[in-house]
Scaffold this motif. Structure first.
Motif, mmCIF file in Angstrom:
data_model
loop_
_atom_site.group_PDB
_atom_site.id
_atom_site.type_symbol
_atom_site.label_atom_id
_atom_site.label_comp_id
_atom_site.label_asym_id
_atom_site.label_seq_id
_atom_site.Cartn_x
_atom_site.Cartn_y
_atom_site.Cartn_z
ATOM 1 N N HIS A 107 23.372 18.080 -29.708
ATOM 2 C CA HIS A 107 22.746 19.170 -28.960
ATOM 3 C C HIS A 107 21.215 19.033 -29.030
ATOM 4 C CE1 HIS A 107 21.699 23.282 -27.825
ATOM 5 N NE2 HIS A 107 22.938 23.408 -27.390
ATOM 6 N N PRO A 108 20.524 19.325 -27.918
ATOM 7 C CA PRO A 108 19.060 19.188 -27.942
ATOM 8 C C PRO A 108 18.388 19.915 -29.111
ATOM 9 C CG PRO A 108 19.789 19.677 -25.716
ATOM 10 C CD PRO A 108 21.013 19.709 -26.586
ATOM 11 N N SER A 319 11.919 22.487 -26.932
ATOM 12 C CA SER A 319 12.939 21.583 -26.353
ATOM 13 C C SER A 319 12.909 21.679 -24.839
ATOM 14 C CB SER A 319 14.359 21.941 -26.790
ATOM 15 O OG SER A 319 14.419 22.232 -28.130
ATOM 16 N N TRP A 323 11.987 18.312 -22.585
ATOM 17 C CA TRP A 323 12.975 17.658 -21.735
ATOM 18 C C TRP A 323 13.162 18.333 -20.376
ATOM 19 C CZ3 TRP A 323 14.885 18.132 -27.088
ATOM 20 C CH2 TRP A 323 14.566 16.978 -27.821
ATOM 21 N N ILE A 325 14.087 21.437 -19.515
ATOM 22 C CA ILE A 325 15.316 22.215 -19.351
ATOM 23 C C ILE A 325 14.921 23.619 -18.890
ATOM 24 C CG2 ILE A 325 17.397 23.054 -20.503
ATOM 25 C CD1 ILE A 325 17.001 20.766 -22.548
ATOM 26 N N PHE A 331 21.562 26.667 -23.141
ATOM 27 C CA PHE A 331 21.632 25.989 -24.442
ATOM 28 C C PHE A 331 22.870 26.423 -25.220
ATOM 29 C CE2 PHE A 331 17.653 23.825 -25.799
ATOM 30 C CZ PHE A 331 16.939 23.948 -24.622
ATOM 31 N N TRP A 338 26.869 20.422 -19.158
ATOM 32 C CA TRP A 338 25.463 20.564 -19.551
ATOM 33 C C TRP A 338 25.171 19.696 -20.773
ATOM 34 C CZ3 TRP A 338 22.525 22.096 -23.742
ATOM 35 C CH2 TRP A 338 21.198 22.471 -23.491
ATOM 36 N N HIS A 341 24.863 16.134 -19.990
ATOM 37 C CA HIS A 341 23.618 15.816 -19.308
ATOM 38 C C HIS A 341 22.416 15.820 -20.258
ATOM 39 C CE1 HIS A 341 20.903 15.390 -15.946
ATOM 40 N NE2 HIS A 341 20.167 16.350 -16.471
ATOM 41 N N TYR A 342 22.307 16.898 -21.055
ATOM 42 C CA TYR A 342 21.113 17.042 -21.891
ATOM 43 C C TYR A 342 21.296 16.571 -23.329
ATOM 44 C CZ TYR A 342 18.804 19.741 -18.219
ATOM 45 O OH TYR A 342 18.212 20.125 -17.049
#
Ligand code: PHE
Length: 363
Positions: A107-108, A319, A323, A325, A331, A338, A341-342
């Motif tokens: 996860h980001p 974040s 990136w 977002i 999130f 999602w 992708h991230y």
């Protein structure tokens, strides 16, 4: 007597020769089961004279024991062979890559925490932690936010039901209580960062009721605002991977720092996209300041001897910036598309920091 010896040899040979568990079970039933050959012979004992019983009884019992024991031995050996066979045939090479369709991702937020930790640990910080369900004392009072202080309203606090002592715990509204916990845990100097979850009753495209912050605290002798400024600039440069970051300190107010500032980072908004390090716009990324002498007194430190700085940074926000977002709520929506992708590949290692520098100076 002869017969029994022969019988024993016959049966034990059959047991040893048997190579399936079901075959072994059949043997058991047919020899020592209720109507098995040996069991029936034992029944015959009743019809014998006491003398015959005396000789045959123990022999038959002995035979039965030998049979039961050798069946158990054989069963153990067959089960082990079966297990080994299964282990061999179901063997998995855990060093092989997972098929792409089954692969999870980082996860980001996890990635950002790793990167932040990497940057700060390399310049001498360690990582501290505190509970998410926090006592009012650490979240507010010790941070110079007494009961009824208007700053409490800034925080949209989630309160837990009252304890038996009349106090209410809170979901921590920021990571600043970890400052207090750190300073009460042992003597200075302190150089810590504390990443973690925080909670405020708020929800829109840039606010979620649960979000993430990282706190930084440095306390030593002779720490001044120059150290704070260098530290934040260095962090932004490394985190956003830019040689030239524009940073602006705007005077602000936090009860636990004095003086206090908010930090803006230079950026541009082009075609609805934010670019860090370009243009003439500014975006707020953190609150900071020199630790208020009152806070130091609250943790029994002498403000004439020790000083330091603290800052608190929204991890979700940086974040989004790094990136691109757009919506914070995604999130935490647990949408696999999602995340695909991230998200980051599981073996990505943050390698943002390159040089080793020392902050603060102290002694
Ligand atoms: N705790 C503050 C907030 O959540 C941020 C902050 C941390 C400000 C440390 C100054 C020093 O808004």
């Amino acid at each position: 007597m002869e017969d029994l010896q022969q019988l024993e040899t016959e049966i034990t040979t059959a047991i040893t020769a048997c190579d399936t568990l079901s075959g072994l079970e059949e043997l058991r039933v047919s020899e020592v089961g209720k109507k098995g050959r040996v069991s029936l012979m034992m029944r015959e004992l009743g019809k014998m004279t006491p003398e015959e019983k005396k000789t045959f009884g123990p022999k038959l019992n002995g035979l039965k024991t030998v049979i039961i024991d050798s069946i158990a031995d054989r069963k153990g050996a067959l089960e082990l062979a079966e297990l080994n066979h299964r282990l061999q045939s179901e063997r998995i090479d855990i060093t092989l890559p997972t098929p792409a369709e089954n692969q999870g991702s980082i996860h980001p937020i996890t990635q950002v925490i790793d990167e932040v930790a990497e940057i700060f640990t390399e310049i001498g910080f360690s990582i501290a932690e505190g509970p998410e369900i926090e006592e009012d004392f650490y979240n507010f009072t010790a941070l110079n936010i007494p009961a009824e202080h208007p700053a409490r309203q800034m925080h949209d606090t989630f309160y837990l039901p009252e304890n038996s002592d009349g106090n209410r715990k809170v979901l921590r509204t920021h990571t600043s209580p970890v400052q207090i916990r750190t300073m009460l845990s042992g003597p200075p100097p302190y150089r810590i960062i504390a990443p973690g979850r925080t909670y405020r009753c708020d929800s829109d495209a840039t606010h979620t009721p649960m979000f993430h912050q990282v706190e930084a605290l440095v306390i030593d002798k002779n720490i001044h605002m120059g150290h704070l400024k260098w530290c934040i600039e260095e962090f932004c440069r490394k985190f956003f991977e830019l040689d030239n970051v524009k940073i602006r300190f705007r005077p602000s107010y936090f009860p636990f720092t004095e003086p206090s500032a908010e930090v803006d980072i230079g950026c541009s908004f082009k075609n609805g996209e934010i670019r860090i390090g370009e243009g003439d716009d500014w975006l707020e990324i953190m609150g900071c300041g020199m630790v208020n002498p009152r806070v130091l007194e609250n943790v029994n430190l002498d403000p004439n001897e020790y000083q330091g700085f603290a800052f608190g940074l929204g991890l979700d926000r940086i974040s989004m910036l790094k990136w691109g977002i757009p919506d914070l709520r995604d999130f935490f929506a647990a949408d696999l598309r999602w995340l695909k992708h991230y998200g980051f590949a599981a073996l990505d290692i943050p390698s943002l920091s390159t040089q080793n520098t020392n902050i603060g100076g102290g002694k």
